[in-house]
Design a protein around this motif. Structure first.
Motif, mmCIF file in Angstrom:
data_model
loop_
_atom_site.group_PDB
_atom_site.id
_atom_site.type_symbol
_atom_site.label_atom_id
_atom_site.label_comp_id
_atom_site.label_asym_id
_atom_site.label_seq_id
_atom_site.Cartn_x
_atom_site.Cartn_y
_atom_site.Cartn_z
ATOM 1 N N GLU A 569 48.052 10.749 -37.056
ATOM 2 C CA GLU A 569 46.846 10.481 -37.219
ATOM 3 C C GLU A 569 45.954 10.220 -36.049
ATOM 4 N N SER A 570 46.574 11.009 -34.910
ATOM 5 C CA SER A 570 45.449 10.830 -33.782
ATOM 6 C C SER A 570 45.365 12.172 -33.201
ATOM 7 N N ILE A 571 44.272 12.232 -32.182
ATOM 8 C CA ILE A 571 43.915 13.461 -31.464
ATOM 9 C C ILE A 571 44.093 12.937 -30.044
ATOM 10 N N TYR A 572 44.585 14.044 -29.164
ATOM 11 C CA TYR A 572 45.140 13.337 -27.691
ATOM 12 C C TYR A 572 44.360 14.369 -27.023
ATOM 13 N N ILE A 601 36.279 3.662 -19.895
ATOM 14 C CA ILE A 601 37.297 3.351 -20.579
ATOM 15 C C ILE A 601 36.705 2.405 -21.779
ATOM 16 N N TYR A 602 35.843 1.501 -21.433
ATOM 17 C CA TYR A 602 34.937 0.817 -22.186
ATOM 18 C C TYR A 602 34.240 1.279 -23.314
ATOM 19 N N ARG A 603 33.755 2.548 -22.980
ATOM 20 C CA ARG A 603 32.858 3.280 -23.979
ATOM 21 C C ARG A 603 34.066 4.048 -25.219
ATOM 22 N N LEU A 604 34.919 4.664 -24.813
ATOM 23 C CA LEU A 604 36.266 5.261 -25.282
ATOM 24 C C LEU A 604 36.495 4.172 -26.333
ATOM 25 N N GLU A 605 36.936 2.900 -26.095
ATOM 26 C CA GLU A 605 37.389 1.764 -26.677
ATOM 27 C C GLU A 605 36.609 1.311 -27.763
ATOM 28 N N GLU A 606 35.262 1.257 -27.387
ATOM 29 C CA GLU A 606 34.257 0.422 -28.182
ATOM 30 C C GLU A 606 33.744 1.573 -29.224
ATOM 31 N N GLU A 607 33.398 2.804 -29.041
ATOM 32 C CA GLU A 607 32.762 3.630 -29.882
ATOM 33 C C GLU A 607 33.565 4.273 -30.652
ATOM 34 N N ASN A 609 37.448 3.535 -30.939
ATOM 35 C CA ASN A 609 38.590 2.975 -31.012
ATOM 36 C C ASN A 609 39.693 3.745 -30.206
ATOM 37 N N ALA A 610 39.420 4.103 -29.043
ATOM 38 C CA ALA A 610 40.525 4.724 -28.402
ATOM 39 C C ALA A 610 41.137 4.145 -27.742
ATOM 40 N N THR A 611 42.474 4.766 -27.418
ATOM 41 C CA THR A 611 43.577 4.078 -26.513
ATOM 42 C C THR A 611 43.662 4.763 -25.012
ATOM 43 N N VAL A 612 43.473 4.386 -23.870
ATOM 44 C CA VAL A 612 43.258 5.166 -22.722
ATOM 45 C C VAL A 612 44.452 4.573 -21.799
ATOM 46 N N ARG A 613 45.368 5.401 -21.536
ATOM 47 C CA ARG A 613 46.481 5.316 -20.561
ATOM 48 C C ARG A 613 46.651 6.100 -19.312
ATOM 49 N N PHE A 614 46.780 5.284 -18.323
ATOM 50 C CA PHE A 614 46.879 5.972 -16.846
ATOM 51 C C PHE A 614 48.280 5.906 -16.514
ATOM 52 N N LYS A 615 48.689 7.057 -16.040
ATOM 53 C CA LYS A 615 50.311 7.046 -15.385
ATOM 54 C C LYS A 615 50.331 7.690 -14.023
ATOM 55 N N SER A 616 50.491 6.990 -12.994
ATOM 56 C CA SER A 616 50.211 7.665 -11.791
ATOM 57 C C SER A 616 51.038 6.692 -10.703
ATOM 58 N N ALA A 617 51.231 7.039 -9.433
ATOM 59 C CA ALA A 617 51.600 6.390 -8.311
ATOM 60 C C ALA A 617 51.254 7.145 -7.123
ATOM 61 N N PRO A 618 51.236 6.299 -5.770
ATOM 62 C CA PRO A 618 50.834 7.286 -4.712
ATOM 63 C C PRO A 618 51.725 8.348 -4.545
ATOM 64 N N VAL A 626 44.217 9.951 -23.448
ATOM 65 C CA VAL A 626 43.349 9.516 -24.459
ATOM 66 C C VAL A 626 43.682 9.703 -25.822
ATOM 67 N N GLU A 627 44.010 8.681 -26.443
ATOM 68 C CA GLU A 627 44.405 8.593 -28.037
ATOM 69 C C GLU A 627 43.454 8.175 -28.966
ATOM 70 N N LEU A 628 42.750 9.323 -29.813
ATOM 71 C CA LEU A 628 41.746 8.922 -30.454
ATOM 72 C C LEU A 628 42.058 8.979 -31.925
ATOM 73 N N PRO A 629 41.907 7.962 -32.865
ATOM 74 C CA PRO A 629 42.090 8.007 -34.121
ATOM 75 C C PRO A 629 41.351 9.045 -34.976
ATOM 76 N N LYS A 630 41.965 9.803 -35.783
ATOM 77 C CA LYS A 630 41.107 10.823 -36.542
ATOM 78 C C LYS A 630 40.158 10.377 -37.394
ATOM 79 N N GLU A 631 40.276 9.041 -37.895
ATOM 80 C CA GLU A 631 39.190 8.832 -38.759
ATOM 81 C C GLU A 631 37.922 8.415 -38.131
#
Length: 635
Positions: A569-572, A601-607, A609-618, A626-631
């Motif tokens: 139910e999501s678009i990535y 991040i704020y705009r994606l979450e508010e507008e 309802n997306a979930t933004v995940r960062f995976k990083s290390a030096p 970015v996970e976007l609900p299809k609805e």
């Protein structure tokens, strides 16, 4: 010991005042009843065996209720028909209806004509008294020693022709002189069964002065309520729908009609209500009772945004409809107790509306809603007291109570409304100021997307290309112009855009960057899903961040991977780079330069309802998912 702030102190004071108001409202009928009982037991003479003795009574201000046993003559008008030396058919205790009373083996109907007779003895020589009948649904004539003293309505032997009107005092009032006097009251009733309200003895001066004073005070109340209606109407006309005062207009109309049809005010000739049919007045009062609970709910909903449950609304609407239909049906043959019954039902239903508001306001510390609830209880209690007084159950004159409570209630509602209106004006001004600041911030944000170094480096690269490859220089300038136009257009665009437009902007940006970095920047597009929406300039800053803080910080360069796919139910959307990497904790540090990313991040979450995940290390690159609900992505 913790300090109590001014706001908390004001809230506690408001709660204390509301507690007092609610207690006063609930106890008001009991207080009036106790007062009335004490007044009755304070040495007032009583009617016994159709006689009242005033020998030991000299209280000039007292009203003497003539409740007790009277001589009763069925189907006879003693004075009008000039009946002499006739035996009474029975002794009837007033106040009491003759309906179902048995005379000569037959039950009397509710409609008919009759006479009541009472002997008054030993009237004090220094006082003059007159007899009056509180307004009722029975037409009557009062005679004192055979002289007409008071009339109320049109009497007829045909009960269908009986008209009940407010009382009219004749030009020559027959006063009871300090001798034995005979009081005869002739009545004609179509459905009430005679005098269900006991007549009263009043001292002449008080009987003419006090009602007029009260009536003029009530007329002042009527003028005040009318002024509030005009003011609220002007607000509705000129302030628009954002200031909804229509419910307050209806509330003031209900209070105005209720006070205007009050018994004391109806006798005031200036108001031109004298001569009004009682049935019309009665149905008007009852209809106002039916509308009051719904109006109180609308007031709370509009003023404080307190909404009832669907079941509560259905009960309120159903009860209002049933009461209205019942009022119209019962108006064809009203009984004396109908008005009081409707008042009790109305008050009970209104308290059912007020109670949840009071509880919620208490929990929310909403001072205005608390004050609204407390004063509503006082108003409802005054309705009960007025209904009991109009039914003749109270001897003490409390006719002023309803009008007083009505104008105070309307004044408090006006004050609450003005306070809310001013607060809304202030909030609108502050909101406009915030919008202005937000617009400035948006402009600054958009302009910050066009970094001076990026602008300088791009133009320098184009200048270097012009001698060697003019065609490529021209294409680069066109892409750079398109990049600038998209960034600037985003300032005024508040809607989400198709991902393909965002993807085109990303490609334009990366083509410009590849011109600068040449073989040091490699881009891979792994796009499997494009049919969805995203906020404008929400993915491109993530790609730009990967170039600026990832690939650019490595001498050998690196690659950027842009992936999209759909799953469940999501678009990535995923942005991957093998650049320098970073500690993700700096994203949430106020001292870092990551405000732009936090904004994304704020705009994606508010507008959406997306979930933004960062995976990083030096030293290990970065992956942003970015996970976007299809609805949301397909709206």
């Amino acid at each position: 010991m913790p300090q109590v702030g001014d706001s908390e102190r004001a809230s506690l004071l408001c709660k204390a005042i509301v507690c007092l108001l609610v207690m006063a409202g609930l106890l008001l009928p009991l207080v009036i009843f106790t007062w009335d009982m004490a007044f009755r037991d304070s040495g007032l003479p009583r009617v016994k065996n159709a006689t009242i003795d005033l020998a030991d009574f000299n209280n000039r201000d007292a009203v003497v209720p003539l409740d007790g046993v009277w001589e009763f003559y069925w189907d006879t008008w003693l004075v009008t028909d000039d009946v002499q030396d006739v035996q009474s058919d029975a002794e009837l205790e007033l106040p009491h209806s003759w309906e179902n009373m048995v005379i000569d083996g037959e039950k009397l109907p509710a409609g008919g004509i009759a006479s009541y007779r009472l002997t008054v003895t030993n009237c004090p020589s220094n006082l003059g008294y007159l007899v009056r009948v509180p307004d009722s649904q029975t037409a009557y004539r009062v005679f004192i020693d055979g002289k007409l003293a008071l009339t109320g309505g049109n009497l007829s032997r045909n009960v269908d022709e009986v008209e009940v009107r407010s009382e009219v005092i004749s030009k020559a009032i027959g006063e009871i002189q300090p001798t034995t006097s005979e009081v005869v009251i002739e009545v004609a009733s179509s459905h009430t069964g005679g005098l269900y309200i006991a007549p009263q003895l009043e001292e002449v001066r008080n009987a003419t002065l006090h009602p007029n004073i009260i009536a003029y005070l009530q007329s002042g109340v009527v003028v005040g309520l009318f002024v509030y209606i005009v003011v609220f109407s002007i607000i509705v006309a000129f302030r628009g729908s954002s200031f909804r005062a229509d419910y307050l207009i209806v509330l003031c109309i209900i209070l105005l009609v209720t006070v205007l049809t009050h018994t004391e005010l109806m006798r005031l000739k200036v108001v031109k209500i004298i001569g009004a049919h009682f049935e019309y007045v009665w149905i008007l009062q009852v209809l106002m009772f039916c509308m009051l609970p719904a109006c109180l709910y609308l007031c709370s909903r509009r003023l404080f945004e307190y909404r009832a449950s669907r079941l509560g609304i259905r009960i309120l609407v159903g009860a209002t409809a049933i009461m209205t239909i019942a009022a119209l049906v019962f108006s064809l043959s009203p009984r004396p107790w109908y008005s009081g019954a409707f008042a009790v039902i109305c008050v009970a239903l209104s308290l059912g509306v007020i109670a949840p508001i009071l509880v919620r306001a208490w929990q929310d510390n909403n001072d205005d809603a608390l004050l609204f609830s407390g004063t509503s209880v006082i108003l409802l209690s005054s309705l009960i007291v007025d209904a009991l007084y109009s039914a003749g159950l109270f001897v003490v004159n409390v006719s002023y109570l309803l009008g007083t409570c009505a104008i105070i209630y309307a004044t408090i509602m006006f004050a609450i409304f003005v306070k809310r209106m001013v607060a809304q004006e202030r909030q609108a001004f502050e909101l406009e100021h915030v919008r202005y600041q937000l617009k400035e911030a948006e402009v600054s944000l958009m302009l910050s997307q066009i970094r001076p170094h990026f602008l300088y480096n791009t133009l320098t690269a184009v200048m270097a290309l012009i001698p060697a490859n003019p065609q490529l220089a021209q294409q680069t300038l066109m892409k750079f112009s398109q990049y600038l136009r998209t960034n600037i257009d985003a300032i005024t665009n508040v809607r989400m855009i198709p991902f393909v437009q965002e993807l085109d902007h990303i490609k334009t940006y990366l083509d410009i960057e590849k011109l600068r970095f040449d073989d040091r920047l490699h881009v891979i597009y792994d796009v499997h899903e494009t049919e969805f929406l995203v906020p404008q300039l929400s993915i491109q800053p993530l790609v730009e961040n990967a170039v600026k803080h990832g690939v650019c910080k490595k001498l050998e360069g690196g690659f950027i991977v842009l992936r999209t796919w759909s799953q469940d139910e999501s678009i990535y959307v995923q942005v991957i780079d093998n650049g320098a990497g970073f500690d993700t904790s700096i994203l949430y540090s106020k001292d870092s330069n990551s405000a732009g990313i936090r904004n994304v991040i704020y705009r994606l979450e508010e507008e959406c309802n997306a979930t933004v995940r960062f995976k990083s290390a030096p030293g290990k690159g970065c992956t942003v998912t970015v996970e976007l609900p299809k609805e949301k992505a397909h709206e």
